[in-house]
Design a protein around this motif. Structure first.
Motif, PDB file in Angstrom:
ATOM      1  N   UNK A 168       0.736  -1.033  -0.221  1.00 55.00           N
ATOM      2  CA  UNK A 168       0.028  -0.091  -0.061  1.00 55.00           C
ATOM      3  C   UNK A 168       0.639   1.340  -0.044  1.00 55.00           C
ATOM      4  N   UNK A 169       0.208   2.318   0.312  1.00 54.08           N
ATOM      5  CA  UNK A 169       0.915   3.613   0.400  1.00 54.08           C
ATOM      6  C   UNK A 169       0.831   4.500   1.532  1.00 54.08           C
ATOM      7  N   UNK A 170       1.657   4.918   1.959  1.00 55.76           N
ATOM      8  CA  UNK A 170       1.424   5.762   3.414  1.00 55.76           C
ATOM      9  C   UNK A 170       1.193   7.094   2.914  1.00 55.76           C
ATOM     10  N   UNK A 171       0.374   7.759   3.641  1.00 61.45           N
ATOM     11  CA  UNK A 171       0.259   9.259   3.584  1.00 61.45           C
ATOM     12  C   UNK A 171       0.802  10.084   4.609  1.00 61.45           C
ATOM     13  N   UNK A 172       1.526  10.875   4.339  1.00 64.93           N
ATOM     14  CA  UNK A 172       2.065  11.873   5.543  1.00 64.93           C
ATOM     15  C   UNK A 172       0.746  13.055   5.765  1.00 64.93           C
ATOM     16  N   UNK A 173       0.396  12.895   7.099  1.00 66.49           N
ATOM     17  CA  UNK A 173      -0.981  13.854   7.134  1.00 66.49           C
ATOM     18  C   UNK A 173      -0.266  15.079   8.184  1.00 66.49           C
ATOM     19  N   UNK A 174      -1.235  15.986   8.225  1.00 69.12           N
ATOM     20  CA  UNK A 174      -0.747  17.148   9.350  1.00 69.12           C
ATOM     21  C   UNK A 174      -1.450  16.563  10.801  1.00 69.12           C
ATOM     22  N   UNK A 175      -2.079  15.811  10.726  1.00 69.77           N
ATOM     23  CA  UNK A 175      -2.688  15.700  12.169  1.00 69.77           C
ATOM     24  C   UNK A 175      -3.361  14.294  12.230  1.00 69.77           C
ATOM     25  N   UNK A 176      -3.760  13.745  13.513  1.00 72.73           N
ATOM     26  CA  UNK A 176      -4.460  12.772  13.514  1.00 72.73           C
ATOM     27  C   UNK A 176      -5.826  12.980  12.841  1.00 72.73           C
ATOM     28  N   UNK A 177      -6.450  13.724  12.986  1.00 71.53           N
ATOM     29  CA  UNK A 177      -7.860  14.178  12.637  1.00 71.53           C
ATOM     30  C   UNK A 177      -7.774  13.993  11.138  1.00 71.53           C
ATOM     31  N   UNK A 178      -6.647  14.437  10.268  1.00 71.73           N
ATOM     32  CA  UNK A 178      -6.454  14.031   9.094  1.00 71.73           C
ATOM     33  C   UNK A 178      -6.040  12.813   8.638  1.00 71.73           C
ATOM     34  N   UNK A 179      -5.408  12.040   9.641  1.00 71.37           N
ATOM     35  CA  UNK A 179      -5.202  10.665   9.265  1.00 71.37           C
ATOM     36  C   UNK A 179      -6.512   9.807   9.219  1.00 71.37           C
ATOM     37  N   UNK A 180      -7.379  10.077  10.264  1.00 72.61           N
ATOM     38  CA  UNK A 180      -8.633   9.082  10.065  1.00 72.61           C
ATOM     39  C   UNK A 180      -9.433   9.596   9.246  1.00 72.61           C
ATOM     40  N   UNK A 181      -9.512  10.947   8.768  1.00 78.03           N
ATOM     41  CA  UNK A 181     -10.253  11.489   7.557  1.00 78.03           C
ATOM     42  C   UNK A 181      -9.742  10.896   6.207  1.00 78.03           C
ATOM     43  N   UNK A 182      -8.570  10.921   6.202  1.00 75.16           N
ATOM     44  CA  UNK A 182      -8.034  10.198   4.854  1.00 75.16           C
ATOM     45  C   UNK A 182      -8.434   8.543   4.883  1.00 75.16           C
ATOM     46  N   UNK A 183      -8.459   7.999   6.058  1.00 73.07           N
ATOM     47  CA  UNK A 183      -8.985   6.518   6.120  1.00 73.07           C
ATOM     48  C   UNK A 183     -10.378   6.575   5.611  1.00 73.07           C
ATOM     49  N   UNK A 184     -11.154   7.635   6.029  1.00 71.76           N
ATOM     50  CA  UNK A 184     -12.506   7.348   5.280  1.00 71.76           C
ATOM     51  C   UNK A 184     -12.477   7.654   3.820  1.00 71.76           C
ATOM     52  N   UNK A 185     -11.893   8.541   3.232  1.00 74.42           N
ATOM     53  CA  UNK A 185     -11.839   8.770   1.939  1.00 74.42           C
ATOM     54  C   UNK A 185     -11.224   7.580   1.101  1.00 74.42           C
ATOM     55  N   UNK A 186     -10.004   6.959   1.771  1.00 79.17           N
ATOM     56  CA  UNK A 186      -9.353   5.841   1.148  1.00 79.17           C
ATOM     57  C   UNK A 186     -10.377   4.607   1.008  1.00 79.17           C
ATOM     58  N   UNK A 187     -10.956   4.191   2.344  1.00 79.99           N
ATOM     59  CA  UNK A 187     -11.490   3.261   2.613  1.00 79.99           C
ATOM     60  C   UNK A 187     -12.979   2.973   1.532  1.00 79.99           C
ATOM     61  N   UNK A 188     -13.658   4.535   1.470  1.00 84.19           N
ATOM     62  CA  UNK A 188     -14.624   4.501   0.716  1.00 84.19           C
ATOM     63  C   UNK A 188     -14.387   4.104  -0.789  1.00 84.19           C
ATOM     64  N   UNK A 189     -13.214   4.435  -1.204  1.00 88.63           N
ATOM     65  CA  UNK A 189     -13.018   4.072  -2.540  1.00 88.63           C
ATOM     66  C   UNK A 189     -13.009   2.453  -2.712  1.00 88.63           C
ATOM     67  N   UNK A 190     -12.706   1.764  -1.638  1.00 84.89           N
ATOM     68  CA  UNK A 190     -12.800   0.335  -1.969  1.00 84.89           C
ATOM     69  C   UNK A 190     -11.533  -0.411  -1.491  1.00 84.89           C
ATOM     70  N   UNK A 191     -10.774   0.217  -0.857  1.00 85.11           N
ATOM     71  CA  UNK A 191      -9.477  -0.454  -0.515  1.00 85.11           C
ATOM     72  C   UNK A 191      -9.506  -0.530   1.125  1.00 85.11           C
ATOM     73  N   UNK A 192      -8.556  -1.273   1.675  1.00 88.18           N
ATOM     74  CA  UNK A 192      -8.337  -1.493   3.044  1.00 88.18           C
ATOM     75  C   UNK A 192      -7.556  -0.051   3.352  1.00 88.18           C
ATOM     76  N   UNK A 193      -8.040   0.601   4.520  1.00 91.25           N
ATOM     77  CA  UNK A 193      -7.454   1.746   5.248  1.00 91.25           C
ATOM     78  C   UNK A 193      -6.988   1.472   6.512  1.00 91.25           C
ATOM     79  N   UNK A 194      -5.613   1.801   6.795  1.00 88.98           N
ATOM     80  CA  UNK A 194      -5.132   1.663   8.309  1.00 88.98           C
ATOM     81  C   UNK A 194      -4.576   2.791   8.914  1.00 88.98           C
TER      82      UNK A 194
END
Lengths: 89, 382, 188
Positions: B56-82
């Motif tokens: 997979x691909x790691x994303x450098x985010x600017x906060x934990x709130x962004x991290x979990x928000x990015x998980x939402x977007x990623x998972x919604x496209x149909x891949x596992x997000x962690x």
């Protein structure tokens, strides 16, 4: 209504089915003074105004299926080209 | 687990074992923000990515709130997000945690438990995850490195089968930073155990959908009931996955929800969660007392706990959290679970290990003696 | 179960030593646990780390209060209360360099690991050297396993040099020397 898990709406375009034009109490009327400047088109919160070409002249047209009659267009029109009329139903 | 193993043991840091398990489950997107003591998990994943070992691909985010928000977007496209976090990081995610579960996105997160400020503390307790117990996430707590590895793999399977997000919680430092033997699974084994993630609906420009739409008063309550039913129901999936794991790899953890140790024929028991069970294991035999380890905090296995306690005279709950103004959160839930019993055991509560205070054998011995005395109420071990 | 407590200063590698020893014990097919006394990282501050080794599974997760072995990476720490805490009469002390033995009734193995580390590594980092001393003095873990663990954690040139250092310490130290030191102590 079926409750899709995750509050998912699976079919797109459902807002089109909701014809909010029925909410209107005053309708905006575009008059001959319209020069097609598109300011009302930009301001319309429901995207219910489009400027189209009619007989070689640009002119604003209101989609009354969705226009809620907020009359923001009337306020922003620099030509004072938009009037209003009470809805009769 | 007690069996002697073959030649040589794979001794690794538990945080690295967790990262290995995550890698094997092949999440498509991993947005993380560093915070102690979680960092050893994400640093290991970052190294794997740099070595070309992470699919997979790691994303450098600017906060934990962004991290979990990015998980939402990623998972919604149909891949596992962690993602992984600790302490203030989890607290910062709080708002978004409800959105993940409400949208039924099976995101998986590791919480490396750490206390909350103020006063500032980087050390271990479980105030962070336990204060997120109402957010609609399945919450699994682990005792040792092997259970951390195994549960991390199970979490991806449980999440996608229940369409619920899963938090795997392990004690910071006390467990995450310990080198100990952990048996790994292979990529093939994990691929077979956790099938490909193929959600029925996902974000795709060619077929637009709306997710997590407006819930007007006539519908919102129904969605909440639906979510509650799903979490209650998830106990079946958790126990099933625990059984499947046992038959595939020979390791299991109680029924997946609770584990009872040395309980048969006992009059008293200690109830614990997380790594503290380990310290109790040797002493309970000496003190002739049973141990009930809660693995799943959400769904809360109230029936299993009541059943385990029905013949007991007294139980004591030891926990590394405090619901300020109330009691230990698990103590209150255990008491509520036991209410339905006709003959209820006495229940005592012990707030221990807060802010990284070491729980040593003397502390544990004193706790066990107090449980046996049948005294009720909450005490602080300090 | 054998319990080992390491004392060093931030930056000397006591935490890595505890992890290396746990890994090495694993290669010897023993159960093990290696972990630091968790704290904020400050170079030079006194640091503790712990290793447990056992033939059975280890479940306890508390720190080590009554060590069977005490490994001191920096002799200047030996006067600290936290170093002396919980020592048993039969605790074995393994120390880098000379310490004032009058404060201890226990058996002490000492060796100047710093000089050898400077020679081999070009740096005063003795964490791996101490493991060579431990292996030789106690026989609880094999030299090969320690070298294998070093290879895992360091790799590359640093791995090779540390493996060499461990081997040299292992070869050059012995129980006799240490016993002598201890006998002198009891006489004096």
């Amino acid at each position: 209504m079926t409750l899709n898990e995750g509050a998912i709406v699976k079919e797109p375009g459902t807002s089109r089915q909701n014809k909010t034009g029925s909410w209107r109490t005053f309708r905006p009327i575009i008059t001959d003074k319209c020069i097609g400047c598109r300011i009302c088109e930009w301001y319309c919160p429901d995207s219910a105004i489009k400027v189209v070409e009619k007989d070689g002249k640009k002119v604003a047209v209101v989609d009354y299926d969705y226009c809620k009659g907020c009359l923001i267009c009337l306020g922003v029109c620099p030509q004072k080209a938009i009037g209003q009329e009470k809805e009769k139903r | 687990m007690e069996k002697k193993e073959k030649k040589g043991k794979n001794v690794v840091e538990v945080a690295q074992a967790v990262a290995e398990a995550v890698k094997l489950c092949e999440p498509g997107v991993i947005p993380v923000y560093p915070i102690t003591p979680q960092t050893h998990v994400s640093e290991t994943l970052a190294k794997m990515e740099a070595d070309g070992d992470l699919s997979g691909e790691m994303i450098r985010v600017e906060s934990e709130q962004s991290a979990i928000s990015a998980c939402i977007g990623a998972q919604a496209t149909g891949v596992r997000a962690y993602t992984a976090t600790s302490s203030q990081g989890l607290a910062l995610m709080h708002e978004i945690l409800f959105i993940v579960s409400g949208m039924r996105l099976p995101v998986v997160m590791t919480v490396v438990n750490r206390s909350l400020s103020a006063p500032l503390s980087i050390w271990n307790d479980q105030q962070d995850s336990i204060s997120q117990r109402d957010t609609g996430w399945i919450q699994l707590h682990v005792e040792d490195g092997q259970e951390a590895f195994d549960t991390q793999v199970q979490a991806f399977k449980i999440a996608q089968e229940t369409r619920l997000p899963v938090m795997v919680c392990l004690d910071g430092f006390v467990l995450s930073h310990v080198y100990e033997p952990v048996e790994f699974l292979t990529r093939e084994q994990v691929k077979k155990f956790v099938p490909d993630y193929k959600p029925e609906v996902s974000l795709n420009p060619t077929k637009p959908v709306s997710m997590g739409t407006l819930g007007t008063p006539e519908y919102y309550i129904q969605f909440r009931k639906q979510l509650q039913d799903a979490i209650k129901q998830s106990r079946e999936t958790i126990t099933k996955v625990n059984r499947e794991f046992a038959s595939a790899f020979g390791r299991s953890y109680g029924n997946g929800l609770i584990e009872t140790i040395n309980l048969k024929g006992k009059k008293h028991a200690l109830i614990s969660i997380g790594s503290v069970a380990g310290t109790a294991r040797k002493l309970i035999e000496k003190e002739n007392i049973g141990l009930i380890k809660i693995k799943s905090l959400r769904p809360f296995p109230a029936d299993d706990i009541a059943k385990a306690c029905e013949d007991l005279e007294s139980v004591g709950v030891i926990e590394k959290d405090i619901s300020l103004g109330g009691n230990g959160a698990i103590y209150d839930e255990v008491k509520a679970a036991l209410y339905k019993l006709e003959k209820r055991p006495k229940v005592s509560g012990f707030i221990a290990g807060i802010g990284g205070r070491d729980i040593n054998l003397n502390d544990m011995e004193a706790v066990l003696k107090k449980i046996k005395s049948g005294k009720e109420g909450t005490e602080w071990v300090m | 179960m054998i319990e080992i407590r390491f004392h060093g200063r931030g930056g000397q590698g006591a935490v890595t030593a505890a992890a290396l020893l746990a890994k090495a014990a694993g290669y010897d097919n023993k159960f093990s646990q290696g972990f630091p006394a968790f704290g904020v990282e400050r170079r030079g501050a006194p640091v503790k780390a712990f290793t447990r080794i056992s033939d059975d599974i280890i479940t306890i997760r508390s720190q080590i209060y009554k060590p069977d072995y005490l490994i001191i990476l920096d002799p200047s720490l030996s006067g600290l209360d936290e170093v002396k805490e919980g020592l048993k009469p039969d605790t074995v002390i393994i120390v880098n360099g000379e310490i004032d033995a009058s404060g201890f009734e226990q058996k002490i193995y000492s060796y100047d690991a710093t000089s050898l580390a400077l020679k081999v590594l070009g740096k005063d980092i003795v964490n791996t050297a101490m493991l060579g001393m431990f292996a030789k003095a106690t026989g609880l873990v094999s030299l090969e396993s320690i070298q294998k663990a070093i290879g895992d954690i360091f790799g590359g040139k640093a791995g090779e040099l540390n493996m060499e250092l461990v081997k040299r310490v292992y070869d050059e130290t012995g129980s006799n020397e240490a016993k002598e030191a201890n006998d002198k102590e009891t006489e004096g």
